[in-house]
Every structure is written in structure tokens, then in C-alpha cells.
Design a protein around this motif. Structure first.
Motif, PDB file in Angstrom:
ATOM      1  N   SER A   1       1.008  -1.281   0.126  1.00  0.00           N
ATOM      2  CA  SER A   1      -0.109   0.094   0.011  1.00  0.00           C
ATOM      3  C   SER A   1       0.865   1.183   0.033  1.00  0.00           C
ATOM      4  N   ILE A   2       2.069   1.227   0.198  1.00  0.00           N
ATOM      5  CA  ILE A   2       3.070   2.203   0.024  1.00  0.00           C
ATOM      6  C   ILE A   2       3.827   2.293  -1.298  1.00  0.00           C
ATOM      7  N   ASP A   3       3.475   3.115  -2.292  1.00  0.00           N
ATOM      8  CA  ASP A   3       4.031   3.128  -3.514  1.00  0.00           C
ATOM      9  C   ASP A   3       5.595   3.265  -3.429  1.00  0.00           C
ATOM     10  N   VAL A   4       6.011   4.016  -2.876  1.00  0.00           N
ATOM     11  CA  VAL A   4       7.576   4.451  -2.838  1.00  0.00           C
ATOM     12  C   VAL A   4       7.843   5.373  -1.510  1.00  0.00           C
ATOM     13  N   SER A   5       9.105   4.908  -1.268  1.00  0.00           N
ATOM     14  CA  SER A   5       9.706   5.776  -0.172  1.00  0.00           C
ATOM     15  C   SER A   5      11.085   6.059  -0.699  1.00  0.00           C
TER      16      SER A   5
ATOM     17  N   ILE B   1       7.388   9.672   1.632  1.00  0.00           N
ATOM     18  CA  ILE B   1       6.664   8.287   1.688  1.00  0.00           C
ATOM     19  C   ILE B   1       5.053   8.593   1.302  1.00  0.00           C
ATOM     20  N   LYS B   2       4.949   7.702  -0.056  1.00  0.00           N
ATOM     21  CA  LYS B   2       3.757   8.247  -0.542  1.00  0.00           C
ATOM     22  C   LYS B   2       2.950   6.630  -0.343  1.00  0.00           C
TER      23      LYS B   2
ATOM     24  N   LEU C   1      13.242  -0.355 -12.515  1.00  0.00           N
ATOM     25  CA  LEU C   1      13.571  -0.243 -11.244  1.00  0.00           C
ATOM     26  C   LEU C   1      12.188  -0.049 -10.377  1.00  0.00           C
ATOM     27  N   ASP C   2      11.114  -0.255 -10.906  1.00  0.00           N
ATOM     28  CA  ASP C   2       9.585  -0.296 -10.616  1.00  0.00           C
ATOM     29  C   ASP C   2       9.518   1.158  -9.895  1.00  0.00           C
ATOM     30  N   ASN C   3       8.845   1.462  -8.841  1.00  0.00           N
ATOM     31  CA  ASN C   3       8.443   2.937  -8.464  1.00  0.00           C
ATOM     32  C   ASN C   3       9.695   3.709  -7.868  1.00  0.00           C
TER      33      ASN C   3
END
Length: 536
Positions: free
Chosen positions: A196-200, A210-211, A509-511
Motif C-alpha cells: 500500500s506504500i508506492d514508494v519511499s 513516503i507515498k 526499477l519499479d516505483n
């Protein structure tokens, strides 16, 4: 989009209404349990609805399905109450709940449909597919000996074939560039985490980003893991990105708020006709109480997102930057019915610490309710805060005495307009035809070996710049008879270049490759970083 939920067992303005109609049904749950055998739920002795059903069953001219009639009646009843009370058929319940549970059973891949073929974009680390040697770039041609390539199967149909009960097996036929025949793999399905966290990542000057895309059962754990990673990189300030976050479990939002607020601060309270007031407070020494914080939100931030941002705003703990949030302040409770279906019923409203209920009106029907964001757009609210039409003139005060308002979403402390400065005729055609995403995928797919040598997005960006890939993209557009004028490139060139490079980096590298590069054109994020710089 999932709107904050209490569990019980037993820009494209024309698209807004459609997106929200699909997304907002998820609700916002308490964590508790009821079934229809609960003593608090009893059938009426003189039930006119059952009388009508019996009469239809006995006398209707054609054969009827009692199940269909019953479901239609339940849907109609809930439809007359509010926009977020919904019926979930038994066949759909698992699909509704998986995103909030934070896991599902499958083979552990991310894929795209390209030219009517399933293309593996990445395998989940330590997942079933990675363990047996499935690679990014592989084409899935057959599933259980059934052809799935070239027959126009939908993404949803493919997912249904790949998902299954943990421990069961699925056979896939793979086309790999280096092999001239199909390679068969038998994959044992396992639990796959849904993040549920797209990226940090670390932005400038010790600012950690933190998204959060939704609030699931695993969000708090994911959040604290992200905080640990950022702390190891020298975290000094934080930006919490809740844009487009439609909500989820209230408990996850409350737990995160608890990390920023001192012991005893009120986070949220809920109250309904049959549900007495329930206050939730910060309960412990939070690890982030002294970290300067900015929260980003927009018109698609809803429910649990509004609980978190409202708690931080009312306690004067964070600056809220962006645009007015959605305005969803109703609490749903899920009850499982005897046939495996479920009802998510609105049982309470939630209130921010100052006493605000931010639920927007819904008395004019669902269609009007879900069209409200379109109305905001048409009224100019996305571009100018002076265009906001107040829905509740009653003011409330934060802990330090600042005025805030309820009824229709959380108002930001700093307004950020919807950015359209980069839109040109060329840009519009590129987007409508999907040219940027097609080129990014094709280039990444053809150059995966070279690009996989890079471990960070900035190295990929430097490589793509040196290879003049943006010029190749413009040539590709020209071949599709989409031509860019000098004025188009002046207005849209940099925006398209950044988006192109970010999408290529995402395929590798994904998000973690996508969002750091996107910072260059993310006006809201740049403003948040700027405010952190000003308020050292």
C-alpha cells in the motif's frame, strides 16, 4: 480507490464520476464482527418485502431467480440510504477485500498487456515465479495449456487464471527471446503481498518522501519499515504523500497519526445513531513526534486519508498542502450474509479532533454526489482557491486557535493549483494515443539487459540523455503521424522528456525508478520541499 472501512465478518474530469463510482464503494471499516445470526439483527414478523417475493415466485409469468430478486432488492434498499452503503455478491467479496487485507494468492508477477500478449514486467522478490526462474521480459503465451496470447483476453481474465488457492499449481508456457520454443514452468501459488506504500525515497536536504496509495491491514508495518530505511539515509524532515489515496482501514491511519502526535492527543472520534461516541487518542511516545511534516493531498484523497490529515491539521502537527480533499466522512461496517455475500452499511460519521465532520452532502442522489468533483473542476476550484464554494460556514479551531471548516473535505493550509501549464496539442495527442507508454515499454523491453546494469534512476536518466532517446521518441511520434511544432516542444518538451525517462526507469526499477525522476515536474512535491526549506 478504497474509502476507510470497519471490518465485520459473518486530468480527466469526465472520468472522475466513473472512477469514483468504482472506487468509493469500498467504504471505511471498523474492525469487529457481526453475522446475520447476531441477536441485534432480527427479521420483522410482518415483512411486506417477503410477501412480495412470495407472490412473484408463485404467480410471475416466467421462471424467476429468487437469488437475483433478493440481491436486486438489497441493492435498491442500500441505494436509497447513502452513496457508500453497498451490497457485495459472494463471487466478488474476495476481490473486494484483497487490497485491504494486503495480500492475495497468486504467482507473484507484475505484467502488462502488450500487443495482446502478457509481458512480465517484474517478479516479486522471493515470490513463486522468481524462485523458479521467470524473468522480466518473458511472454506468457499459454496458461494450463490454454492459449492466452493473441485472443484479446482482458487483464482481469488473465488475473483470474493466474490467481488461485495457496498451494495449488498453474502451468505457464513462456516465450523467451533467447529460446526458439515455448518453455513450460509449473508454478506453485503462494501468498503475495499487496503493498500500500508506492514508494519511499530521500529527496533534497534530508527530506524523506513516503507515498501511501491506500490504508490496508499492512500499511502501518510498511510505513514503519519505510521510516527505518529513511532514517538510515539521514531523515530530517518528511513529506507524506496522500494524493489519490481513497482510504481504507481507519486503524492504519490512526496508528500512523499516533507516531506523529504526543500521548493524549485526540486523533478522531466516531458517532452514529446505534453507535455511541468512540474517541481514539495517541497512546504512546511516537517515533516521529519531532520530525517536521508536510502532508500532500488532493481531491481524490478521501476517508482514512482525511482522518490522518485532519488529525494532523487540527493538532497543528503538520502543514497540509494541495487541494480540498474528497469529503467522505461516513463509517461503513461489513456484515457477511449466510450465502457468503456481504453488506457494507454506513453506521456512523467520523469527526476530526476539533469536531469537524467533513462529509459532503449526498441528499441529491448518487449521480450528483459522484459528479461533484466535476462540478469543482467546472467552477474553477482546481485552479483558484477563491472559487471554492463553502458547504459549512461553521468554523472550528485547531489546538493553537487557527480557524478550520468542515462539511465537504479537508481544506489545505497551502493551496496548489492543478497544473496544466505543460498541455499542448502535441501533448494531448501523445496522451490520447498512449504513445509515450508504448515507446517506453518497447524501448525498455528491447534494452532490458543494458538498462538492468543501472541501480538508480539518475544513472538511467543520464544514459537515456546521452543516447538522445527523447529525439528517438519524437521520431516515433512522427511515424505515427503525430508531429510536434516548436511551440509544442517549448510548452511540453521537458514534461514529456521527464515522463518518458521516468516510465523507462519504472520498467527497470519499479516505483523506485519512477517517482524520484518525476520530482522534476511534480509541482506539488516541489512546493512541499520548498516550504520545508523555508521553515528550517
Amino acid at each position: 480507490m478504497n474509502m476507510g472501512i470497519s471490518e465485520k465478518k459473518g486530468f480527466q474530469p469526465l472520468l472522475v464520476a466513473v472512477i469514483l463510482c468504482i472506487g468509493l464503494v469500498a467504504g471505511y471499516f471498523y474492525r469487529s464482527a457481526k453475522t446475520m445470526n447476531n441477536p441485534g439483527i432480527s427479521p420483522s414478523r410482518n415483512n411486506v418485502l417477503l410477501e412480495a417475493l412470495d407472490y412473484i415466485r408463485a404467480e410471475y409469468v416466467d421462471t424467476v431467480s429468487e437469488k437475483k430478486l433478493t440481491e436486486a432488492a438489497i441493492i435498491a434498499m442500500l441505494d436509497s440510504l447513502d452513496p457508500h452503503s453497498v451490497f457485495i455478491p459472494a463471487a466478488d467479496l474476495k476481490e473486494y477485500t484483497e487490497p485491504l487485507e494486503g495480500k492475495f494468492s497468486g504467482i507473484g508477477i507484475q505484467f502488462n498487456m502488450q500487443n495482446d500478449t502478457v509481458v512480465v514486467i517484474r517478479t516479486i522478490l522471493n515470490g513463486p515465479s522468481e524462485k523458479i526462474g521467470i524473468r522480466p521480459g518473458d511472454r506468457i503465451v499459454k496458461i494450463n495449456d490454454t492459449l492466452v496470447a493473441g485472443i484479446k483476453m482482458s487483464t482481469h481474465q488473465i488475473m483470474r487464471k493466474l490467481k488461485g488457492i495457496k498451494g495449488t499449481k498453474v502451468k505457464v508456457g513462456i516465450k523467451r527471446f533467447s529460446v526458439d520454443h515455448l518453455v513450460d514452468f509449473i508454478i506453485t501459488r503462494d501468498e503475495i503481498p499487496l503493498n500500500s506504500i508506492d514508494v519511499s525515497f530521500m529527496a533534497e536536504h534530508g527530506t524523506g518522501v513516503i507515498k501511501i496509495s491506500e490504508f490496508s491491514r499492512r500499511t502501518y508495518e510498511e510505513f514503519m519499515n519505510a521510516v527505518d530505511r529513511l532514517n538510515r539515509q539521514g531523515l530530517k524532515k518528511m513529506i507524506l504523500d496522500l494524493r489519490d489515496n481513497g482510504g481504507g482501514y481507519m486503524n492504519a491511519a490512526v496508528d500512523i497519526a499516533d507516531e506523529f502526535l504526543p500521548d493524549g492527543d485526540l486523533i478522531v472520534f466516531t458517532q452514529g445513531r446505534a453507535n455511541p461516541r468512540r474517541d481514539l487518542y495517541a497512546t504512546r511516545k511516537g517515533r516521529l513526534e519531532n520530525i517536521p511534516l508536510i502532508v500532500l493531498m488532493n481531491e481524490w484523497s478521501a476517508s482514512a486519508s482525511e482522518i490522518l490529515s485532519g488529525a494532523l491539521q487540527d493538532n497543528d502537527r503538520a502543514m497540509i498542502i494541495g487541494r480540498r480533499s474528497f469529503g467522505k466522512g461516513l463509517v461503513q461496517q461489513q456484515v457477511e450474509l449466510s450465502d457468503g455475500s456481504a453488506v457494507r452499511l454506513t453506521v456512523a460519521r467520523y469527526f476530526t479532533p476539533s469536531g469537524r465532520c467533513i462529509q459532503k452532502p449526498y441528499s441529491h442522489g448518487k449521480e450528483n454526489y459522484f459528479d461533484e468533483l466535476n462540478q469543482r473542476y467546472q467552477n474553477g476550484e482546481f485552479f483558484n482557491p477563491d472559487s471554492i464554494i463553502p458547504l459549512d460556514t461553521l468554523s472550528y479551531t485547531t489546538k493553537k486557535g487557527r480557524k478550520v471548516y468542515g462539511g465537504g473535505g479537508i481544506m489545505p493550509d497551502v493551496f496548489i493549483p492543478h497544473d496544466t501549464s505543460f498541455v499542448s496539442p502535441f501533448y494531448s495527442k501523445v496522451v490520447s494515443m498512449g504513445l509515450l507508454y508504448k515507446f517506453a515499454f518497447n524501448y525498455s523491453d528491447a534494452n532490458r539487459v543494458i538498462l538492468s546494469q543501472f541501480n538508480d534512476p539518475y544513472s538511467i536518466e543520464k544514459f537515456l540523455t546521452g543516447k538522445k532517446i527523447f529525439n528517438q521518441f519524437l521520431e516515433y511520434c512522427s511515424q505515427q503521424k503525430v508531429l510536434a511544432s516548436s511551440s509544442d516542444l517549448k510548452k511540453s518538451g521537458n514534461y514529456l522528456r521527464v515522463q518518458l525517462f521516468a516510465n523507462i526507469a519504472r520498467y527497470i526499477l519499479d516505483n523506485e525508478g519512477y517517482y524520484p525522476l518525476l520530482l522534476q515536474i511534480d509541482y506539488g512535491m516541489k512546493k512541499a520541499i520548498e516550504y520545508h526549506m523555508i521553515n528550517k
